[in-house]
Each structure stands twice: as structure tokens, then as C-alpha cells.
Design a protein around this motif. Structure first.
Motif, mmCIF file in Angstrom:
data_model
loop_
_atom_site.group_PDB
_atom_site.id
_atom_site.type_symbol
_atom_site.label_atom_id
_atom_site.label_comp_id
_atom_site.label_asym_id
_atom_site.label_seq_id
_atom_site.Cartn_x
_atom_site.Cartn_y
_atom_site.Cartn_z
ATOM 1 N N HIS A 147 0.898 -1.154 0.098
ATOM 2 C CA HIS A 147 -0.073 -0.209 0.197
ATOM 3 C C HIS A 147 0.696 1.288 0.073
ATOM 4 O O HIS A 147 1.872 1.417 0.840
ATOM 5 C CB HIS A 147 -0.700 -0.017 1.437
ATOM 6 C CG HIS A 147 -1.891 -1.208 1.284
ATOM 7 N ND1 HIS A 147 -3.062 -1.154 0.938
ATOM 8 C CD2 HIS A 147 -1.728 -2.359 1.745
ATOM 9 C CE1 HIS A 147 -3.759 -2.335 1.109
ATOM 10 N NE2 HIS A 147 -2.782 -2.949 1.535
ATOM 11 N N SER A 193 -1.836 -1.009 -3.906
ATOM 12 C CA SER A 193 -2.603 0.141 -4.007
ATOM 13 C C SER A 193 -2.146 1.505 -3.998
ATOM 14 O O SER A 193 -1.290 1.892 -2.971
ATOM 15 C CB SER A 193 -3.516 -0.078 -2.655
ATOM 16 O OG SER A 193 -4.327 -1.362 -2.864
ATOM 17 N N LYS A 196 -7.986 4.327 -6.791
ATOM 18 C CA LYS A 196 -9.353 4.560 -6.247
ATOM 19 C C LYS A 196 -10.245 5.260 -7.090
ATOM 20 O O LYS A 196 -11.509 5.132 -6.798
ATOM 21 C CB LYS A 196 -9.172 5.126 -4.820
ATOM 22 C CG LYS A 196 -8.169 4.788 -3.788
ATOM 23 C CD LYS A 196 -8.540 3.240 -3.605
ATOM 24 C CE LYS A 196 -7.366 2.914 -2.635
ATOM 25 N NZ LYS A 196 -7.651 1.395 -2.433
#
Length: 309
Positions: free
Chosen positions: A69, A89, A119
Motif C-alpha cells: 500500500h 494500492s 481509487k
């Protein structure tokens, strides 16, 4: 499926894990998967320790998926385990990377990382890689729901005689733009209106703050997939936000939720409209598709596609 999450340590939160990352991990566990966490320490030393420590961990532990992440953590993870399949991510802060850092993100996205999760569609366009997929953060509908107002006020210590405006973010971070919220509240010229700047806060207490608030404000300069706004919608709290990340697509059709520009006069006007709205919104109905269990199922499909590749 046995999954390893790699992320920066966030002191002050549950288990020192960012709520965004922890929520995603919890949703995978609810869906029957096992999630372990490797937390990266502060600064350059933390990243150097990641390279050594991750290699040592993987000698004695087997994972089906490794999921890193944030951009810098993901780059150092790749350096630690070159050639390994890696899901990455990228978060809201990664959208504002410039110069050499942006160059590295684009190179790693195109040639090193197996799958890159962003996102919003805006982020996908910015990074421009065939390996990118859009998957917003989900919301735990069991945890975030409507609570009795008096119970919430008592739990967080807000006064029932005041109009409580909630800013739930780190006010020291420039991009959170707390000054806009302060100026907007000041322009109301109403001593009954109180701006509460709350940070950090335990994940357990967030629903109480959201239900105690008369209005949730998000004055940010930029965001990715804004968890606190979706959590506010799940609690049906009126919201005023700048047009950042995926906020517009989530709140624009919800009664009692307002998009404001970056000027204090307009932000103040929208806060006043939200106060006058004076009741719970229908926000929960607008984000049913973002239930964390459903998002977790989509994430598992991403993992399976990586394992098959």
C-alpha cells in the motif's frame, strides 16, 4: 487465501495500522481469508529494514498474495523481492506526486507491479497503465450506521446545545486544508456553531463522532477514495466537501450533502445549508454498492487474476 499486507506503521491507530488498510484487511477476513501485516517503520531506516525483514519473513512464510500500500512502500517492496508477483494500492496522496517520484510510479506501474489498484478514474488517467484497475475503498455497514444522537453526544463529549461541525483528519497535513473549514465557520458569525478538529481517533469511536456531528466537513485540496465521507454517508450525516477524489460521484444526489468550491464564502454558505437541512440524510442508500464485503469480493477477483497471469 493467505494474504500479506505491507504498509507504513501509523502510530495512534488500532494496531498501528492505517484505518483505510485495516478496514480492507478486516473485510477480507470477514469473507474467509487470512490477512497478515508487515508494518514499515519511519524514514529511510524503515525502508531499509523492509528490504531485509521482508526477505527474512518470506523464507519461513508462504503467502498466496503480497499486497503493498502506497507508492514508496511498494517501490521498496519490489526492490526487496524482485520478480515476485505484487499487487499495489496507490492512495490519494500518490496522485500529487511530481517529478522523479511520478516518473518512478509510472515505470513501476507499467513494468514491475502485477496489478495496480487506484481509487478513482482520475487516478487511473493520471498514471496511465494497462495494469491499473479502479477499486474504491469500501465501508463496513455493520460498524457505520445510525446511532441515537444523545448516546453519540455523550460518548464523544459534544454539547447538545451547540451545532457541532466535525473535521476528522490530521489538521497538520497541508492537503487537509483545515484553514478553509475554520474560515468558513467563522464567517457564520454564530457562537452556537463549534468546529471540532478530531485526530487521531480510534476506529471504534468514529461512528459516535459521525452521529454526534450536525455536519461533517471535508475541505481537502486533494483526496483519493474518501473513506470518512462514505462513512459519514453510512451514518446519514449531512456533509459539506470540496470536489476531490470520488466525493462528487458519491454525494451529489444525496439530500443534505453539498459540494463547495475552495473559497471560504461558498464553503460557509454550504455549511449553513447543511445546518438548515437539520436531519439525517439518505446517504446510506446511495452507497450500498460500496459495502466492504462486496468490495472485498472484487478485490479477491483481482488477486485471482494475478495468480492466473
Amino acid at each position: 487465501m493467505h494474504i500479506l499486507f505491507i504498509c507504513r506503521s501509523k502510530v495512534g491507530f488500532d494496531q498501528n495500522i492505517s484505518p483505510i488498510v485495516k478496514n480492507q484487511g478486516d473485510s477480507l477476513v470477514k469473507n474467509g481469508h487470512q490477512v497478515d501485516y508487515y508494518l514499515v517503520g519511519k524514514g529511510v531506516v524503515g525502508y531499509v529494514q523492509l528490504v531485509v525483514g521482508l526477505r527474512r519473513l518470506l523464507k519461513t512464510n508462504r503467502y498466496d498474495i503480497i499486497h503493498a500500500h502506497y507508492s514508496i512502500t511498494s517501490i521498496f517492496t519490489t526492490l526487496a523481492i524482485p520478480g515476485r508477483k505484487l499487487v499495489v494500492s496507490l492512495m490519494g496522496s500518490d496522485t500529487e506526486r511530481k517529478g522523479l517520484m511520478l516518473f518512478f510510479i509510472k515505470i513501476f506501474s507499467r513494468y514491475c507491479w502485477s496489478k495496480v489498484i487506484v481509487k478513482t478514474e482520475r487516478m487511473k488517467i493520471r498514471f496511465n497503465s494497462e495494469r491499473i484497475t479502479v477499486l474504491p475503498n469500501g465501508v463496513d455497514f455493520d460498524h457505520f450506521s445510525i446511532l441515537p444522537k444523545n448516546e453519540a453526544l455523550a460518548a464523544v463529549g459534544f454539547s447538545a446545545d451547540k451545532i457541532n461541525i466535525l473535521f476528522l483528519a490530521d489538521s497538520t497535513r497541508k492537503e487537509k486544508n483545515v484553514g478553509l473549514a475554520r474560515d468558513a465557520v467563522s464567517l457564520l458569525h454564530d457562537h452556537s456553531v463549534v468546529l471540532h478538529e478530531i485526530y487521531p481517533v480510534s476506529h471504534k469511536m468514529v461512528p459516535y463522532y459521525l452521529n454526534a456531528a450536525d455536519v461533517l466537513v471535508l475541505p481537502s485540496l486533494y483526496e483519493g477514495s474518501v473513506n470518512i465521507v462514505k462513512e459519514g454517508m453510512a451514518c446519514c450525516t449531512p456533509i459539506v466537501s470540496t470536489d476531490v477524489g470520488d466525493v462528487r460521484e458519491n454525494i451529489s444526489t444525496a439530500a443534505g450533502c453539498f459540494i463547495a468550491n475552495g473559497h471560504s464564502a461558498d464553503f460557509s454558505k454550504k455549511i449553513k445549508e447543511a445546518i438548515l437541512f437539520g436531519k439525517k440524510t439518505d446517504g446510506r442508500e446511495h452507497i450500498k454498492h460500496l459495502n466492504s464485503c462486496a468490495i472485498a469480493e472484487r478485490l479477491v477477483l483481482v488477486y485471482k487474476s494475478v495468480l492466473k497471469s
